[in-house]
Design an enzyme around this catalytic site. Structure first.
Site, PDB file in Angstrom:
ATOM      1  N   SER A 206      30.480  66.197  24.407  1.00  0.00           N
ATOM      2  CA  SER A 206      30.009  67.020  25.525  1.00  0.00           C
ATOM      3  C   SER A 206      29.003  68.094  25.110  1.00  0.00           C
ATOM      4  CB  SER A 206      31.191  67.637  26.284  1.00  0.00           C
ATOM      5  OG  SER A 206      32.006  66.617  26.825  1.00  0.00           O
TER       6      SER A 206
ATOM      7  N   GLU B  23      33.372  64.152  15.908  1.00  0.00           N
ATOM      8  CA  GLU B  23      33.469  64.049  17.363  1.00  0.00           C
ATOM      9  C   GLU B  23      34.935  64.065  17.776  1.00  0.00           C
ATOM     10  OE1 GLU B  23      29.780  62.168  19.212  1.00  0.00           O
ATOM     11  OE2 GLU B  23      31.030  60.502  18.574  1.00  0.00           O
TER      12      GLU B  23
ATOM     13  N   LYS C 176      25.179  54.519  24.516  1.00  0.00           N
ATOM     14  CA  LYS C 176      26.359  53.696  24.825  1.00  0.00           C
ATOM     15  C   LYS C 176      25.946  52.480  25.663  1.00  0.00           C
ATOM     16  CE  LYS C 176      29.134  57.813  24.281  1.00  0.00           C
ATOM     17  NZ  LYS C 176      30.324  58.575  24.638  1.00  0.00           N
TER      18      LYS C 176
ATOM     19  N   GLU D 241      34.936  55.263  20.357  1.00  0.00           N
ATOM     20  CA  GLU D 241      35.109  54.219  21.382  1.00  0.00           C
ATOM     21  C   GLU D 241      35.279  52.852  20.728  1.00  0.00           C
ATOM     22  OE1 GLU D 241      31.719  55.358  23.731  1.00  0.00           O
ATOM     23  OE2 GLU D 241      32.791  57.173  24.292  1.00  0.00           O
TER      24      GLU D 241
ATOM     25  N   GLY E 203      32.756  62.882  26.476  1.00  0.00           N
ATOM     26  CA  GLY E 203      32.602  62.459  27.863  1.00  0.00           C
ATOM     27  C   GLY E 203      33.547  63.160  28.825  1.00  0.00           C
TER      28      GLY E 203
HETATM   29  P1  PGA Z   1      29.309  62.854  25.165  1.00  0.00           P
HETATM   30  O1  PGA Z   1      29.409  61.673  24.075  1.00  0.00           O
HETATM   31  O2  PGA Z   1      28.154  63.719  24.745  1.00  0.00           O
HETATM   32  O3  PGA Z   1      29.071  62.160  26.474  1.00  0.00           O
HETATM   33  O4  PGA Z   1      30.612  63.589  25.117  1.00  0.00           O
HETATM   34  C1  PGA Z   1      29.215  61.920  22.715  1.00  0.00           C
HETATM   35  C2  PGA Z   1      29.460  60.669  21.927  1.00  0.00           C
HETATM   36  O5  PGA Z   1      30.361  59.893  22.264  1.00  0.00           O
HETATM   37  O6  PGA Z   1      28.748  60.393  20.933  1.00  0.00           O
END
Ligand code: PGA
Length: 260
Positions: A214, A168, A11, A98, A174
């Protein structure tokens, strides 16, 4: 069996090229020459060249976090598939939640980006997933159907076989909340069923479908053991080489054991 793909989505991290190089080097040293599990790192655009230099001689793939559908021209701020290939990319993440929710990307945009990635011979990682409200109102399948049919429209079975999907659930990204292995497997089976209907069984069996949201060293083994979960798209835990390597190791153990 499909080869697992463990990808680290950095990210908007880290802040400097040196920190990006150090993180990539930590993963490279820890992985060595192992290829039993496929691994890719997705740093921010500006660090791709530096990370590519660090990864030289390693089996680790290099992923961008987005791509634009035009090849070149008057598109301020955009980056094209051929540009990504030129700096060493092998993979590209497309339609991350996102971007869908933060930047207003639609499945139509994702479809254009996907076709551009395939034309550039990049391996696309196409993200799909429902929000918390959508899950609570039992709209998960409806949302996924829209995202799958819109994002993957017009692909031939052969093209589809080369696309990686990442399920996801937005509520798990997150947040520290992870879909339970049962919840995740149920959605992955639904996705595989849709792929079978639209592209045929032989193709559906070849498509790698990652889970993301996560994923951590302590839940990776259980998730990766599920029959239809073929890897992980890792955010937060990919920012520490040790944690990311522990997730890769969990994948290697699953690969060595084999799935039923
Ligand atoms: P995360 O993000 O492992 O921090 O939940 C995963 C992603 O957005 O690809």
């Amino acid at each position: 069996m499909r080869t697992l793909l463990i990808a680290g989505n950095w990210k908007l991290n880290p802040t400097t090229a040196e920190a990006a190089a150090a993180l990539a080097d930590g993963v490279k040293q820890g992985l060595g020459s192992a290829t039993d599990v496929h691994v890719a790192l997705a740093p921010p655009f500006v660090f791709l060249t530096r990370v590519d230099q660090v990864l030289e001689g390693s089996p680790i793939g290099l992923a961008a976090q987005d791509v634009y559908w035009e090849t070149n021209g008057a598109f301020t701020g955009e980056i094209s598939g051929p540009m990504l290939v030129d700096v060493g990319c092998t993979h590209v993440i497309i339609g991350h939640s996102e971007r869908r929710h933060g930047q207003g990307e639609t499945s139509g945009h994702v479809n254009q980006k996907l076709k551009a990635a395939l034309a550039a011979k990049l391996i696309p990682i196409v993200c799909i997933g429902e929000t918390k409200d959508e899950r609570l109102s039992e709209k998960t399948e409806e949302v996924l159907l829209e995202q799958l049919s819109g994002s993957l429209a017009g692909l031939s079975p052969e093209e589809m076989a080369g696309v990686v999907l990442a399920y996801e659930p937005v509520w798990a990204i997150g947040t520290g909340l992870t879909a339970s292995p049962e919840q995740a497997q149920a959605v992955h089976a639904f996705i595989r069923g849709w792929l079978t209907e639209v592209f045929g069984e032989a193709t559906a069996r070849r498509v790698v479908v990652q889970y993301g949201g996560s994923v951590k060293p302590d839940n990776a083994a259980e998730l990766l053991s599920c029959p239809d979960i073929d890897g992980a798209l890792v955010g937060g835990a990919a920012l520490k080489a040790g944690d990311f390597l522990a997730i890769i190791k969990a994948g290697q153990e699953v690969a060595a054991r084999g799935k039923s």
